[in-house]
Motif scaffolding. Structure first.
Motif, mmCIF file in Angstrom:
data_model
loop_
_atom_site.group_PDB
_atom_site.id
_atom_site.type_symbol
_atom_site.label_atom_id
_atom_site.label_comp_id
_atom_site.label_asym_id
_atom_site.label_seq_id
_atom_site.Cartn_x
_atom_site.Cartn_y
_atom_site.Cartn_z
ATOM 1 N N ARG A 256 0.834 -1.193 0.000
ATOM 2 C CA ARG A 256 0.000 0.000 0.000
ATOM 3 C C ARG A 256 0.869 1.243 0.000
ATOM 4 N NH1 ARG A 256 -2.236 -1.226 6.011
ATOM 5 N NH2 ARG A 256 -0.431 -0.493 7.204
ATOM 6 N N ILE A 257 0.271 2.323 -0.490
ATOM 7 C CA ILE A 257 0.925 3.630 -0.518
ATOM 8 C C ILE A 257 0.069 4.587 0.303
ATOM 9 C CG2 ILE A 257 1.674 5.537 -1.981
ATOM 10 C CD1 ILE A 257 1.963 3.429 -4.226
ATOM 11 N N SER A 258 0.696 5.283 1.207
ATOM 12 C CA SER A 258 -0.023 6.228 2.063
ATOM 13 C C SER A 258 0.402 7.652 1.748
ATOM 14 C CB SER A 258 0.235 5.919 3.546
ATOM 15 O OG SER A 258 -0.297 4.661 3.900
ATOM 16 N N TYR A 259 -0.450 8.581 2.163
ATOM 17 C CA TYR A 259 -0.156 10.003 1.955
ATOM 18 C C TYR A 259 -0.082 10.689 3.310
ATOM 19 C CZ TYR A 259 -0.396 14.777 0.158
ATOM 20 O OH TYR A 259 -0.127 16.086 -0.143
ATOM 21 N N LEU A 260 1.029 11.375 3.536
ATOM 22 C CA LEU A 260 1.278 12.083 4.784
ATOM 23 C C LEU A 260 1.243 13.575 4.485
ATOM 24 C CD1 LEU A 260 2.120 11.046 7.691
ATOM 25 C CD2 LEU A 260 4.455 11.639 7.055
ATOM 26 N N ARG A 261 0.147 14.231 4.842
ATOM 27 C CA ARG A 261 0.058 15.671 4.611
ATOM 28 C C ARG A 261 0.808 16.400 5.719
ATOM 29 N NH1 ARG A 261 -2.713 18.977 1.430
ATOM 30 N NH2 ARG A 261 -4.044 17.297 0.644
ATOM 31 N N LEU A 262 1.665 17.340 5.330
ATOM 32 C CA LEU A 262 2.484 18.067 6.287
ATOM 33 C C LEU A 262 1.844 19.399 6.652
ATOM 34 C CD1 LEU A 262 5.975 17.333 4.692
ATOM 35 C CD2 LEU A 262 4.765 16.038 6.462
ATOM 36 N N ASP A 263 2.229 19.920 7.818
ATOM 37 C CA ASP A 263 1.611 21.160 8.299
ATOM 38 C C ASP A 263 2.423 22.410 7.980
ATOM 39 O OD1 ASP A 263 3.739 21.010 10.055
ATOM 40 O OD2 ASP A 263 2.518 20.692 11.848
ATOM 41 N N GLY A 264 3.554 22.244 7.272
ATOM 42 C CA GLY A 264 4.380 23.394 6.924
ATOM 43 C C GLY A 264 5.284 23.860 8.043
ATOM 44 N N LYS A 265 5.253 23.188 9.186
ATOM 45 C CA LYS A 265 6.064 23.571 10.334
ATOM 46 C C LYS A 265 6.955 22.423 10.800
ATOM 47 C CE LYS A 265 2.369 26.666 11.926
ATOM 48 N NZ LYS A 265 1.427 26.982 13.039
ATOM 49 N N GLY A 266 7.130 21.425 9.930
ATOM 50 C CA GLY A 266 7.940 20.274 10.292
ATOM 51 C C GLY A 266 7.160 19.151 10.923
ATOM 52 N N GLY A 267 5.831 19.283 10.955
ATOM 53 C CA GLY A 267 4.988 18.261 11.555
ATOM 54 C C GLY A 267 3.993 17.684 10.564
ATOM 55 N N VAL A 268 3.065 16.884 11.084
ATOM 56 C CA VAL A 268 2.087 16.178 10.261
ATOM 57 C C VAL A 268 0.688 16.719 10.515
ATOM 58 C CG1 VAL A 268 1.024 13.922 9.813
ATOM 59 C CG2 VAL A 268 3.481 14.085 10.242
ATOM 60 N N ALA A 269 -0.045 16.969 9.422
ATOM 61 C CA ALA A 269 -1.430 17.417 9.532
ATOM 62 C C ALA A 269 -2.393 16.239 9.481
ATOM 63 C CB ALA A 269 -1.761 18.411 8.412
ATOM 64 N N SER A 270 -2.104 15.249 8.622
ATOM 65 C CA SER A 270 -2.977 14.080 8.511
ATOM 66 C C SER A 270 -2.251 12.963 7.794
ATOM 67 C CB SER A 270 -4.269 14.429 7.757
ATOM 68 O OG SER A 270 -3.979 14.778 6.409
ATOM 69 N N ARG A 271 -2.830 11.758 7.855
ATOM 70 C CA ARG A 271 -2.255 10.593 7.182
ATOM 71 C C ARG A 271 -3.368 9.639 6.811
ATOM 72 N NH1 ARG A 271 1.082 6.443 10.923
ATOM 73 N NH2 ARG A 271 0.349 4.504 9.964
ATOM 74 N N HIS A 272 -3.290 9.080 5.584
ATOM 75 C CA HIS A 272 -4.295 8.088 5.182
ATOM 76 C C HIS A 272 -3.731 7.150 4.131
ATOM 77 C CE1 HIS A 272 -4.820 11.149 1.971
ATOM 78 N NE2 HIS A 272 -5.159 10.109 1.214
ATOM 79 N N THR A 273 -4.317 5.965 4.014
ATOM 80 C CA THR A 273 -3.971 5.037 2.937
ATOM 81 C C THR A 273 -4.540 5.574 1.642
ATOM 82 O OG1 THR A 273 -3.938 3.129 4.430
ATOM 83 C CG2 THR A 273 -4.193 2.686 2.076
ATOM 84 N N ALA A 274 -3.686 5.698 0.605
ATOM 85 C CA ALA A 274 -4.108 6.339 -0.637
ATOM 86 C C ALA A 274 -4.298 5.356 -1.791
ATOM 87 C CB ALA A 274 -3.082 7.399 -1.044
ATOM 88 N N ILE A 275 -3.412 4.359 -1.893
ATOM 89 C CA ILE A 275 -3.440 3.412 -3.011
ATOM 90 C C ILE A 275 -3.117 2.021 -2.478
ATOM 91 C CG2 ILE A 275 -2.409 2.766 -5.236
ATOM 92 C CD1 ILE A 275 -1.533 5.715 -5.520
ATOM 93 N N ARG A 276 -3.907 1.045 -2.900
ATOM 94 C CA ARG A 276 -3.600 -0.353 -2.599
ATOM 95 C C ARG A 276 -3.140 -1.013 -3.896
ATOM 96 N NH1 ARG A 276 -5.102 -1.426 2.521
ATOM 97 N NH2 ARG A 276 -6.695 -0.084 3.458
ATOM 98 N N VAL A 277 -1.930 -1.506 -3.895
ATOM 99 C CA VAL A 277 -1.326 -2.065 -5.108
ATOM 100 C C VAL A 277 -1.571 -3.571 -5.148
ATOM 101 C CG1 VAL A 277 0.806 -2.360 -6.419
ATOM 102 C CG2 VAL A 277 0.423 -0.262 -5.093
ATOM 103 N N ASP A 278 -2.325 -4.027 -6.143
ATOM 104 C CA ASP A 278 -2.561 -5.455 -6.319
ATOM 105 C C ASP A 278 -1.427 -6.014 -7.164
ATOM 106 O OD1 ASP A 278 -4.970 -5.344 -4.917
ATOM 107 O OD2 ASP A 278 -6.062 -4.741 -6.708
ATOM 108 N N GLY A 279 -0.318 -6.331 -6.516
ATOM 109 C CA GLY A 279 0.891 -6.699 -7.231
ATOM 110 C C GLY A 279 1.092 -8.174 -7.448
ATOM 111 N N GLY A 280 0.191 -9.033 -6.936
ATOM 112 C CA GLY A 280 0.428 -10.459 -7.039
ATOM 113 C C GLY A 280 1.683 -10.828 -6.275
#
Length: 340
Positions: free
Chosen positions: A226-250
């Motif tokens: 899986r690929i997740s997205y970590l949105r940053l707050d512009g101050k060196g920290g994290v605003a949010s995080r979520h799973t963005a893409i699930r890769v069906d790679g076999g």
């Protein structure tokens, strides 16, 4: 980068690399196919540029990673499993199809490379020792930029990304060899003095790249595909995080990530010599494949897209050796399309 075989581990351990297991798992042979990585989107056929490395007798394999363009136009690549004395960082002239060694040592297992926008040096992640090492732009003058534990735990560094100010963001695959979700995303200030954990309890954190606008980080978790997205707050920290893409790679697993000017993600596949391409909304746009006749290749780890152009160079490895392949990217190359 996948998990390395027992022979490689034994040889690497003899020079002090006791923790080195790689950043993936052994998978099926190159003739196997993934379950649904090409269920949607078009197929892009990559063409061979040149062979860069052969399997090392000492480690039993070769593994190319971290392609990144320098200001001189050279393409820099690392060979993760190169033994002491063999080239660990290689500079390629893609037009002349020639290569030369720019760095080797007797201990590092370098899994990624990227030039800093702050000081212009080439930064390498050392998986074996949990260090970040930098070189002069053309190689040489090695310096340890960061070393040591973060929040009481030693890192197993894999990939790297820089923000505009030159701060580093690294993927820590801690817990992979134990099969436990102890992976992390760590921010290291550009002076190398402070490290901050931005995300933890991850499943073998591997690829990492900023999005096209530097608003957040994409990162892959290899053992969960899986690929997740970590949105940053512009101050060196994290605003949010979520799973963005699930890769069906076999049989294949998610490896490194590069991002082009349109925000598309190029995701390397360990266990298959191919890359999956997604847009920022998670839609599968294309799969980059090497020709079926290219036997003995089982992974495409990463890609560099020519800055301002669309010519892409993909690192591909396997029992046949380490190769560069080229294809036309879907959009132009930017900093996020080089290294990491």
């Amino acid at each position: 980068m996948r998990r390395l075989p027992i022979r490689s581990l034994a040889v690497l351990a003899s020079v002090g690399m006791l923790a080195l297991t790689g950043c993936g798992t052994d998978t099926g042979g190159p003739g196997d196919t993934a379950a649904s990585a090409t269920a949607t989107g078009k197929t892009i056929r990559a063409q061979k540029v040149m062979q860069l490395t052969k399997v090392h007798e000492e480690t039993g394999m070769t593994l190319l990673e971290g392609p990144t363009f320098g200001k001189d136009g050279g393409l820099f690549v690392v060979d993760v499993t190169a033994p002491a004395g063999d080239p660990k960082v290689i500079r390629v002239d893609v037009k002349k199809k020639t290569s030369r060694a720019v760095h080797t040592d007797d201990r590092g297992a370098y899994t990624s490379a990227q030039f800093s926008p702050y000081d212009g040096r080439l930064y390498l992640t050392d998986y074996a020792y949990g260090e970040v090492v930098s070189l002069a732009p053309g190689g040489g003058d090695p310096r340890t930029f960061f070393s040591g534990k973060v929040d009481g735990a030693q890192m197993n560094l894999d990939d790297i990304a820089f923000d505009k100010e030159g701060n580093l963001y690294v993927s820590d695959t801690r817990g992979l060899s134990e099969g436990e979700a102890h992976g992390r995303v760590v921010r290291i200030d550009r002076d190398g003095k402070k490290a901050t954990v931005l995300a933890e309890n991850l499943a073998a954190t591997n690829g990492i790249s900023f999005d096209a606008d530097y608003r957040g980080l994409w990162f892959s978790e290899l053992t969960e595909n899986r690929i997740s997205y970590l949105r940053l707050d512009g101050k060196g920290g994290v605003a949010s995080r979520h799973t963005a893409i699930r890769v069906d790679g076999g049989i294949a697993q998610t490896d490194s990530i590069a991002v082009d000017a349109d925000g598309n993600l190029y995701v390397g596949l360990s266990g298959r010599p191919a890359m999956a391409v997604y847009n920022q909304h998670g839609e599968h746009l294309a799969t980059v494949e090497v020709p079926a006749r290219a036997e003995g290749l089982d992974m495409a780890t990463n890609v560099a897209i020519t800055p301002g152009g669309t010519t892409a160079y993909m690192t591909v490895s396997g029992p046949a050796g380490g190769y560069l392949y080229t294809f036309d990217a879907l959009a132009k190359g930017i900093r996020q399309s080089n290294g990491g």
